[in-house]
Write an enzyme that holds these catalytic residues in place. Structure first.
Site, PDB file in Angstrom:
ATOM      1  CG  ASP A 287      -2.148   1.013   1.110  1.00 37.66           C
ATOM      2  OD1 ASP A 287      -3.057   0.541   1.702  1.00 37.66           O
ATOM      3  OD2 ASP A 287      -1.977   1.715   0.317  1.00 37.66           O
TER       4      ASP A 287
HETATM    5  C1  GLC Z   1      -4.122   4.444  -0.203  1.00 43.82           C
HETATM    6  C2  GLC Z   1      -5.100   3.428   0.214  1.00 43.82           C
HETATM    7  C3  GLC Z   1      -5.059   2.311  -0.718  1.00 43.82           C
HETATM    8  C4  GLC Z   1      -5.303   2.937  -1.998  1.00 43.82           C
HETATM    9  C5  GLC Z   1      -3.765   3.215  -2.216  1.00 43.82           C
HETATM   10  C6  GLC Z   1      -3.655   3.816  -3.736  1.00 43.82           C
HETATM   11  O1  GLC Z   1      -3.166   4.833   0.698  1.00 43.82           O
HETATM   12  O2  GLC Z   1      -4.732   2.850   1.449  1.00 43.82           O
HETATM   13  O3  GLC Z   1      -6.453   1.559  -0.450  1.00 43.82           O
HETATM   14  O4  GLC Z   1      -5.598   1.870  -2.939  1.00 43.82           O
HETATM   15  O5  GLC Z   1      -3.437   4.168  -1.434  1.00 43.82           O
HETATM   16  O6  GLC Z   1      -4.538   4.954  -3.967  1.00 43.82           O
END
Ligand code: GLC
Length: 747
Positions: A287
């Site tokens: 993430d």
């Molecule tokens: C964010 C979220 C995740 C998302 C990613 C890309 O921090 O935690 O759910 O898909 O970053 O945007």
């Protein structure tokens, strides 16, 4: 003799040629193609594929550093980009990637959480529909629009079980229940991936956040998670398994540490369970920045160690932290990371690019005409309106105030969300600038009633400010009206990522506004739009009718009007428990009984109870009313005993005893009375959404099989144990209409 030799030689040459031709013309398998690309790649190019950066146009996390990512693309040193919108941008970037030495196409990812151009209800709202077909179709439309707009990969479905509404990301998931969450996880993955990768309207799904992110202590986002492995397996992993079984192409790990190990470097999760036991063949992306965040966790000293820990634990792609880009090649050269580990990650990533068809045609998803068509397809709005109305939950309807008559003369429309558009979209909409796409609640009433009714409007108050200056105006129009509709709730950035709230009451002075309007004595309907369960006890105890309308997206106004005026009989059921107050949290229906259960709210003497508060929620899991009534009777079990491995057929009759047609979500709960580990007082094990005309009856059947009786024992074995089970069928988790027990016999 000579002749024989010649004959033999001719035959040999003939078959040798045949084999060669066959060999060349024989279609190479994808794995052979991957191997042939891998052989050509330098270490830097391999590491490049394991990196994903956010495009400069939008950010969905803390910005690390921009640098010149176009050089990375041109140098074939980048595997994927996220937050790149539209065929124009994706085509431009893909063209740059095609200038690289090996011309390996880029993957474009985006958070298409509940719609791309057409914004659907937030996932928690869709979960309230309990309509798996509608949920799958919603994801299907989202994928069709996203794929037409150059996107190959959505970072969805979010399948985190969540029992604490202080956690703002409950809006992204399917609520507190493992069975419902697992069913919805599968439906969403099937919706996103459609007929399979390679189809022009299919995008890769991404089951997230692996794992147990929703159990953040205190409901505080990114906070630690600490639970027994049994709890992990019993309640939090099944939706991920359902997503994997449905063929999810990718997984995303989570920010949280789980039992002391950050998920991004948690090899138990990523290698033992996902890639090992579950034989997952896709790839895992971290993430946003979570690889680098392990320094903050205090798990590693620096990004060099973070890259080492993450890649050895099975994390294949590094989103945004640059730890892989800056250190992975060095780690391989220092023999700290076997090149085989890098090769394995790169093969998993390349495999998806081949399966999507990007090596055959990197511009396959970048067709401007198709984008134009799909992003303006009127059918999509009809589908959005359908699931929106199915997601609305009728919490109260005293004296059947609803549905309202379409001949009503004057309606006072009051509240800070009544004319709001952008607030209907929720936190994760894909952010289109023009709001004329969105039907506000007020516009929904206008569309429904035309000039047939007089609509009076007053904002009354803000969402979160404390001014009461608008109250008088609101009271004045209420006094002129036949009925008052008050629209309250949260702003769209009050739920979502990094939006934990310690106080989940209606914000600002909204409930005071409701009280002021209520004092006029006029019939009042309250609409509550939010991304999470809220607390509004006074409203719930006094106001005649309440609809929980979540954040319903583009068609919010039309869907709400459909329900208000009876063109659709509300059928939603709560996917999460609504607490009386934050002091009860976490509160969920499938709790254990304890050794001192309180039988009721008076039963507090040395009981598992509060001395100052009820232990019962305001609205329980599975709760939702209808404009009609349903009768449950004639419960029959095919047997009072079941042998291990056999099944029991369960049937009952459901009758619509009211005057409106409608759908009822009948819920089947089981309780294993005695087991080698304590079992919940009830667990949802099946459900049906049944449509009935007034007066109509239908027989509803369920099958009780071994799977529904199984649980994880202390050794984490998925087993059944002989004994007595209580079977409960009801309209909600605490409105059980039919009950019977049966015995599971040993072999
Ligand atoms: C964010 C979220 C995740 C998302 C990613 C890309 O921090 O935690 O759910 O898909 O970053 O945007």
């Amino acid at each position: 003799m000579y002749r024989l030799t010649f004959l033999f030689r001719s035959c040999f040459l003939f078959f040798a040629t045949l084999q060669t031709v066959a060999g060349f013309s024989q279609k190479k398998t994808i794995d052979q193609k991957i191997d042939s690309v891998l052989k050509l790649m330098t270490l830097d190019e391999k590491v490049g594929q394991m990196n994903q950066y956010s495009g400069p146009w939008a950010h969905t996390g803390p910005i690390t550093e921009q640098g010149d990512f176009l050089q990375q693309v041109k140098g074939g040193k980048l595997g994927s980009l996220l937050n790149i919108n539209g065929v124009q941008h994706t085509r431009e970037l893909q063209q740059i990637a095609m200038q690289s030495r090996l011309k390996i196409p880029l993957l474009f990812g985006q958070d298409v959480i509940h719609g791309y151009r057409t914004t659907f209800p937030i996932p928690l709202a869709e979960a309230a529909s309990w309509d798996l077909q509608a949920i799958e179709l919603s994801a299907r439309i989202a994928a069709t629009e996203a794929a037409a707009s150059g996107i190959h990969w959505t970072f969805a479905p979010m399948v985190d079980i969540a029992r604490d509404p202080r956690w703002g990301r409950v809006m992204e998931g399917a609520g507190e229940d493992t069975y419902l969450g697992s069913q919805i996880a599968g439906a969403r993955v099937r919706g996103f991936q459609g007929k399979g990768l390679g189809n022009i309207d299919a995008v890769m799904a991404c089951a997230k956040h692996f794992a147990a992110y929703g159990a953040a202590i205190g409901g505080r986002d990114y906070n630690s998670v600490d639970m027994s492995e049994r709890t992990l397996w019993e309640f939090y992993l099944p939706p991920f398994k359902a997503a994997a079984d449905a063929g999810a192409a990718t997984f995303m790990n989570s920010f949280n540490d789980l039992n002391g190990i950050p998920a991004t470097a948690n090899s138990y999760l990523q290698k033992d369970i996902l890639k090992g036991k579950w034989k997952f063949k896709g790839f895992i992306v971290s993430d946003w920045g979570s690889v680098g965040e392990m320094v903050k966790h205090g798990y590693v000293k620096n990004n060099y160690e973070a890259a080492l820990a993450a890649v050895l634990a099975g994390n294949d792609m590094d989103m945004e932290s640059r730890a892989y880009r800056n250190h992975l090649a060095q780690l391989v050269k220092e023999n700290k990371v076997p090149v085989a580990v890098v090769n394995e990650a790169v093969k998993r990533i390349l495999k998806k690019k081949f399966e999507l068809g990007l090596f055959d045609d990197p511009y396959k998803f970048s067709n401007a005409q198709r984008e134009q068509q799909e992003l303006n397809n009127p059918e999509h709005k009809k589908i959005a309106r359908d699931i929106s109305k199915k997601s609305i939950v009728l919490l109260k309807n005293e004296n059947n105030l609803l549905p309202l008559s379409k001949n009503i003369k004057t309606i006072a429309v009051i509240g800070p969300l009544a004319k709001s558009k952008m607030e209907m979209l929720g936190f994760w909409s894909t952010g289109w600038p023009d709001s004329n796409y969105i039907v506000s609640q007020y516009e929904g009433l206008q569309n429904k009633l035309g000039t047939g009714a007089k609509l009076l409007y007053a904002r009354g108050c803000g969402i979160e400010d404390s001014s009461r200056n608008g109250f008088d105006e609101a009271i004045a129009i209420a006094q002129q009206a036949d009925v008052v509709i008050i629209s309250v709730g949260e702003k769209r950035d009050m739920s979502g990522e990094a939006k934990s709230r310690s106080n989940i009451h209606l914000p600002g002075v909204q409930e005071e506004l409701i009280k002021a309007i209520y004092s006029t004595g006029k019939p009042v309907v309250v609409l509550i739009s939010a991304g999470r369960p809220l607390i509004f006890n006074w409203t719930a105890d006094h106001v005649q009718s309440i609809l929980y309308t979540w954040w319903l997206g583009d068609e919010a106004g039309n869907a709400i009007a459909d329900v208000l005026f009876g063109d659709y009989n509300p059928s939603g059921k709560l996917p999460m428990t609504f607490p009386l107050t934050e002091g009860q949290l976490p509160i969920y229906y499938n709790h254990f009984n304890t050794g001192r259960p309180a039988e009721n709210d008076r039963d507090r003497f040395y009981r598992s109870a509060y001395i100052d508060l009820s232990i019962h929620p305001k609205f329980p899991f599975g709760y939702g009313l209808s404009y009609t009534n349903f009768k449950y009777d004639n419960l029959k079990l095919s047997s009072a005993t079941i042998k291990d491995g056999k099944t029991i057929d369960v049937s009952f009759t459901l009758t619509n005893t009211g005057k409106y047609s409608g759908e009822e979500v009948v819920q089947l709960y089981l309780r294993d009375e005695v087991a080698s580990v304590v079992r919940p007082v009830k667990e949802l094990k099946d459900f049906r959404k049944v449509f009935l005309q007034p007066g109509e009856s239908k027989q509803v059947t369920f099958i009780i099989n071994k799977e529904k009786l199984s649980f994880y024992n202390q050794k984490l074995q998925w087993i059944t144990e002989p004994g007595k089970f209580d079977l409960m069928i009801g309209s909600s988790s605490d409105d059980i209409r039919l009950k019977q027990s049966f015995e599971l016999n040993g072999n």
